[in-house]
Write an enzyme that holds these catalytic residues in place. Structure first.
Site, PDB file in Angstrom:
ATOM      1  N   LEU A   1       0.816  -1.219   0.000  1.00 26.69           N
ATOM      2  CA  LEU A   1       0.000   0.000   0.000  1.00 26.69           C
ATOM      3  C   LEU A   1       0.848   1.266   0.000  1.00 26.69           C
ATOM      4  O   LEU A   1       1.836   1.353   0.718  1.00 26.69           O
ATOM      5  CB  LEU A   1      -0.900  -0.007   1.246  1.00 26.69           C
ATOM      6  CG  LEU A   1      -1.750   1.239   1.510  1.00 26.69           C
ATOM      7  CD1 LEU A   1      -3.160   0.832   1.955  1.00 26.69           C
ATOM      8  CD2 LEU A   1      -1.126   2.142   2.572  1.00 26.69           C
TER       9      LEU A   1
ATOM     10  N   ASN B   1       0.359   5.377   0.667  1.00 25.58           N
ATOM     11  CA  ASN B   1      -0.547   6.501   0.946  1.00 25.58           C
ATOM     12  C   ASN B   1       0.183   7.835   0.787  1.00 25.58           C
ATOM     13  O   ASN B   1       0.627   8.114  -0.344  1.00 25.58           O
ATOM     14  CB  ASN B   1      -1.379   6.323   2.222  1.00 25.58           C
ATOM     15  CG  ASN B   1      -0.639   6.132   3.524  1.00 25.58           C
ATOM     16  OD1 ASN B   1       0.186   5.236   3.657  1.00 25.58           O
ATOM     17  ND2 ASN B   1      -0.938   6.934   4.504  1.00 25.58           N
ATOM     18  N   ASP B   2       0.363   8.615   1.818  1.00 22.09           N
ATOM     19  CA  ASP B   2       0.764  10.015   1.616  1.00 22.09           C
ATOM     20  C   ASP B   2       2.122  10.191   0.923  1.00 22.09           C
ATOM     21  O   ASP B   2       3.079   9.483   1.234  1.00 22.09           O
ATOM     22  CB  ASP B   2       0.929  10.721   2.966  1.00 22.09           C
ATOM     23  CG  ASP B   2      -0.232  10.516   3.902  1.00 22.09           C
ATOM     24  OD1 ASP B   2      -1.214   9.912   3.495  1.00 22.09           O
ATOM     25  OD2 ASP B   2      -0.118  10.957   5.053  1.00 22.09           O
TER      26      ASP B   2
ATOM     27  N   TYR C   1       5.750   7.756  10.245  1.00 23.58           N
ATOM     28  CA  TYR C   1       4.591   8.395   9.617  1.00 23.58           C
ATOM     29  C   TYR C   1       5.008   9.654   8.843  1.00 23.58           C
ATOM     30  O   TYR C   1       6.169  10.034   8.821  1.00 23.58           O
ATOM     31  CB  TYR C   1       3.556   8.729  10.692  1.00 23.58           C
ATOM     32  CG  TYR C   1       2.619   7.583  11.016  1.00 23.58           C
ATOM     33  CD1 TYR C   1       2.856   6.285  10.570  1.00 23.58           C
ATOM     34  CD2 TYR C   1       1.474   7.799  11.783  1.00 23.58           C
ATOM     35  CE1 TYR C   1       1.979   5.251  10.870  1.00 23.58           C
ATOM     36  CE2 TYR C   1       0.589   6.766  12.087  1.00 23.58           C
ATOM     37  CZ  TYR C   1       0.843   5.505  11.638  1.00 23.58           C
ATOM     38  OH  TYR C   1      -0.027   4.500  11.938  1.00 23.58           O
ATOM     39  N   SER C   2       4.010  10.319   8.292  1.00 18.23           N
ATOM     40  CA  SER C   2       4.255  11.384   7.300  1.00 18.23           C
ATOM     41  C   SER C   2       5.078  12.559   7.818  1.00 18.23           C
ATOM     42  O   SER C   2       5.088  12.846   9.017  1.00 18.23           O
ATOM     43  CB  SER C   2       2.930  11.913   6.785  1.00 18.23           C
ATOM     44  OG  SER C   2       2.367  10.946   5.962  1.00 18.23           O
TER      45      SER C   2
ATOM     46  N   ASP D   1       2.492  14.622  11.298  1.00 18.65           N
ATOM     47  CA  ASP D   1       2.720  15.146   9.947  1.00 18.65           C
ATOM     48  C   ASP D   1       3.456  16.488   9.942  1.00 18.65           C
ATOM     49  O   ASP D   1       2.947  17.504   9.432  1.00 18.65           O
ATOM     50  CB  ASP D   1       1.393  15.264   9.160  1.00 18.65           C
ATOM     51  CG  ASP D   1       0.580  13.979   9.219  1.00 18.65           C
ATOM     52  OD1 ASP D   1       1.188  12.915   9.445  1.00 18.65           O
ATOM     53  OD2 ASP D   1      -0.652  14.035   9.057  1.00 18.65           O
TER      54      ASP D   1
ATOM     55  N   GLU E   1      -5.177  16.605   9.314  1.00 18.48           N
ATOM     56  CA  GLU E   1      -3.970  15.870   8.920  1.00 18.48           C
ATOM     57  C   GLU E   1      -3.213  16.660   7.850  1.00 18.48           C
ATOM     58  O   GLU E   1      -3.781  17.475   7.126  1.00 18.48           O
ATOM     59  CB  GLU E   1      -4.353  14.489   8.365  1.00 18.48           C
ATOM     60  CG  GLU E   1      -4.964  13.578   9.418  1.00 18.48           C
ATOM     61  CD  GLU E   1      -5.096  12.123   8.952  1.00 18.48           C
ATOM     62  OE1 GLU E   1      -4.736  11.217   9.715  1.00 18.48           O
ATOM     63  OE2 GLU E   1      -5.563  11.906   7.836  1.00 18.48           O
TER      64      GLU E   1
HETATM   65  C1  FRU Z   1      -2.818  10.621   6.352  1.00 18.35           C
HETATM   66  C2  FRU Z   1      -2.130   9.880   7.498  1.00 18.35           C
HETATM   67  C3  FRU Z   1      -1.205  10.791   8.246  1.00 18.35           C
HETATM   68  C4  FRU Z   1      -0.241   9.824   8.860  1.00 18.35           C
HETATM   69  C5  FRU Z   1      -0.092   8.799   7.759  1.00 18.35           C
HETATM   70  C6  FRU Z   1       0.150   7.396   8.224  1.00 18.35           C
HETATM   71  O1  FRU Z   1      -3.232   9.775   5.349  1.00 18.35           O
HETATM   72  O2  FRU Z   1      -3.085   9.318   8.352  1.00 18.35           O
HETATM   73  O3  FRU Z   1      -1.846  11.635   9.177  1.00 18.35           O
HETATM   74  O4  FRU Z   1       0.982  10.402   9.195  1.00 18.35           O
HETATM   75  O5  FRU Z   1      -1.296   8.840   7.024  1.00 18.35           O
HETATM   76  O6  FRU Z   1       0.404   6.561   7.144  1.00 18.35           O
END
Ligand code: FRU
Length: 493
Positions: free
Chosen positions: A43, A45-46, A107-108, A168, A226
């Site tokens: 996966l 994501n950000d 995380y981000s 973040d 976020e």
């Molecule tokens: C946004 C989020 C961030 C976090 C990250 C974790 O999509 O939830 O707030 O740091 O994804 O993967």
């Protein structure tokens, strides 16, 4: 759909070979793309740490290697010279294997180059053995050898006056100011979304909470914000963020949105004075956690890339054990009270061959899997159906109604329907007549730029082998180009 246990989701990756079989399997998927960044396995994501550094664009993405599941997150590193062709560099930030500050995920965050080093600010997602969450703001330094050196202690932990949802970090260096700022997405004790501002004279030491950002009029928008960022574009400040768990008119049951407010940021009083309303960044279905590049050296624009996906929903490729991709890079400028988002001019390099415009017996054009469609529109209504069957039935409808100036995108006609509760149709009232559409299609995604950046609709779409035609009604000039692959899918972990 696969049910994941916590052990499976948070399993630590010990050896890249553990992913070889998954990689071999998913790269055969008909939905893998050719000019979009997508996860090497599992996966995505950000987008994180988007920056110009050492003569290249660097970008990282949140990555969970094992499948389409939000589990243990790594930062996966990709690079580009021109923001069009990209290559994989492999995993960069690894969460701690033991009981450290980021034991349950890197995380981000964001990146800032100083001298010949790149500083990566990220959230260490820590869980105690009883699964209590703690958030730490952490730092790592990347040398020109490409390998990150993590600082042993976090810069700071979560502030006790807010819930543990603090994450973040966006690192900000204002021109002419000596101070550094970090803004964090956070949640107040009474469950309101907000932004915390930290500041320091030093990259590593002395970080202190300067205060909560005041955004008058927006105290009740969602319960957690976020991925915040504040960009200075063309003399204005733009606050971009993702307010969570809020419903917005016209966006179905969707509860996670990415938007922006234009205004004026006062870093001394920590007041962001809005000049208008909260706008949705993207009118499509699948866009979140947008990140603007740091260090772009151009005060008039920003460059943005977002995650083409959403939290808390499912995608058809979840069953194939991968999910997510990034959007194309967009150039942001300001016109009046809105952001204008244009595809980067460099993306023209993707064009391969201009297609002859030959219709079949049902009046449809064949639609290649990786294609740019450009329409110059003259007066009147326009009705486009993308991904129809050979006889023109079904597909995704893009319609413009001249009397109301409403443009809408409806994906309910597709064979594979998903995330229906998010709403299957989205619309936007244009400020002017529709004159232009530029559409990028890449196997399982579509990005529709309206009137040279006035509105964007970004969506995942999963056409079957029969859904590969385009039908057009309206007074338009059409051009189509097949597009070259630009993202190399090396198996590099
Ligand atoms: C946004 C989020 C961030 C976090 C990250 C974790 O999509 O939830 O707030 O740091 O994804 O993967």
């Amino acid at each position: 759909m696969k049910e994941w246990t916590r052990e499976e989701r948070y399993r630590y990756l010990k050896d890249p070979q553990e992913l070889q079989e998954l990689y071999a399997r998913i790269t055969k998927s008909e939905f893998r793309q050719t000019f979009h960044n997508q996860p090497v396995t599992g996966l995505l994501n950000d987008p994180n740490g988007f920056v110009w550094y050492d003569n290249s664009w660097h970008l990282f993405y949140q990555w969970c290697p094992w499948g389409a599941v939000h589990g243990l997150k790594y930062w996966y590193h990709i690079v580009s010279k021109d923001l069009v062709s990209w290559k994989n560099l492999g995993v960069c930030l690894l969460p701690d294997q033991g009981d450290g500050y980021d034991n349950k995920g890197a995380y981000s965050g964001s990146a800032l180059p100083i001298d010949d080093k790149l500083y990566l600010y990220y959230t260490g997602n820590h869980r105690d053995t009883d699964w209590t969450r703690h958030a730490y703001t952490c730092l790592a330094r990347l040398g020109t050898d490409g390998w990150p050196e993590k600082y042993p202690l976090p810069l700071f932990g979560s502030h006790p006056s807010y819930t543990e949802h603090q994450r973040d970090p966006k690192i900000i260096k204002l021109p002419g100011k000596e101070r550094y700022y970090i803004i964090l997405g956070a949640q107040t004790m009474d469950k309101r979304g907000c932004i915390l501002v930290y500041s320091s004279m030093d990259l590593q030491h002395g970080w202190e909470l300067a205060g909560e950002l005041k955004v008058p009029g927006f105290e009740e928008l969602g319960d957690m914000w976020e991925c915040p960022s504040i960009e200075h574009i063309g003399g204005k400040d733009v606050l971009l963020f993702c307010p969570q768990h809020v419903r917005l008119t016209g966006r179905g049951e969707s509860r996670n949105h990415n938007g922006y407010i234009i205004g004026d940021m006062d870093w001394d009083t920590l007041i962001f004075t809005p000049e208008g309303q909260f706008h949705v960044l993207d009118f499509g279905f699948d866009s979140y956690a947008a990140a603007c590049a740091n260090n772009i050296q151009d005060a008039d624009k920003a460059i943005l890339i977002a995650w083409m996906g959403l939290p808390d929903v499912f995608y058809p490729t979840d069953d194939e054990e991968w999910s997510g991709c990034l959007t194309l890079p967009r150039e942001l400028t300001i016109r009046g009270r809105r952001l204008i988002q244009r595809p980067l001019p460099e993306l023209k390099k993707l064009r391969e061959e201009e297609l002859p415009l030959e219709k079949n017996a049902s009046g449809c054009y064949p639609l290649p899997k990786a294609v740019e469609v450009e329409l110059d529109c003259r007066k009147g209504d326009v009705r486009l159906k993308l991904f129809t069957k050979e006889d023109g039935s079904g597909g995704m409808a893009v319609q413009y109604q001249d009397d109301t100036k409403v443009i809408s995108v409806d994906r309910s006609g597709m064979h594979t329907r998903f995330n229906i509760s998010e709403g299957e149709s989205r619309e936007r009232i244009l400020e002017h007549d529709l004159v232009h559409l530029r559409i990028y299609i890449d196997h399982s995604s579509i990005e529709i730029f309206v009137n040279d950046g006035d509105a964007v609709f970004t969506s995942r779409v999963f056409p079957t082998g029969q859904e590969r035609y385009l039908h057009i009604e309206g007074d338009v000039f059409l051009h189509m180009w097949t597009l070259k692959p630009a993202v190399r899918e090396h198996f590099l972990v």
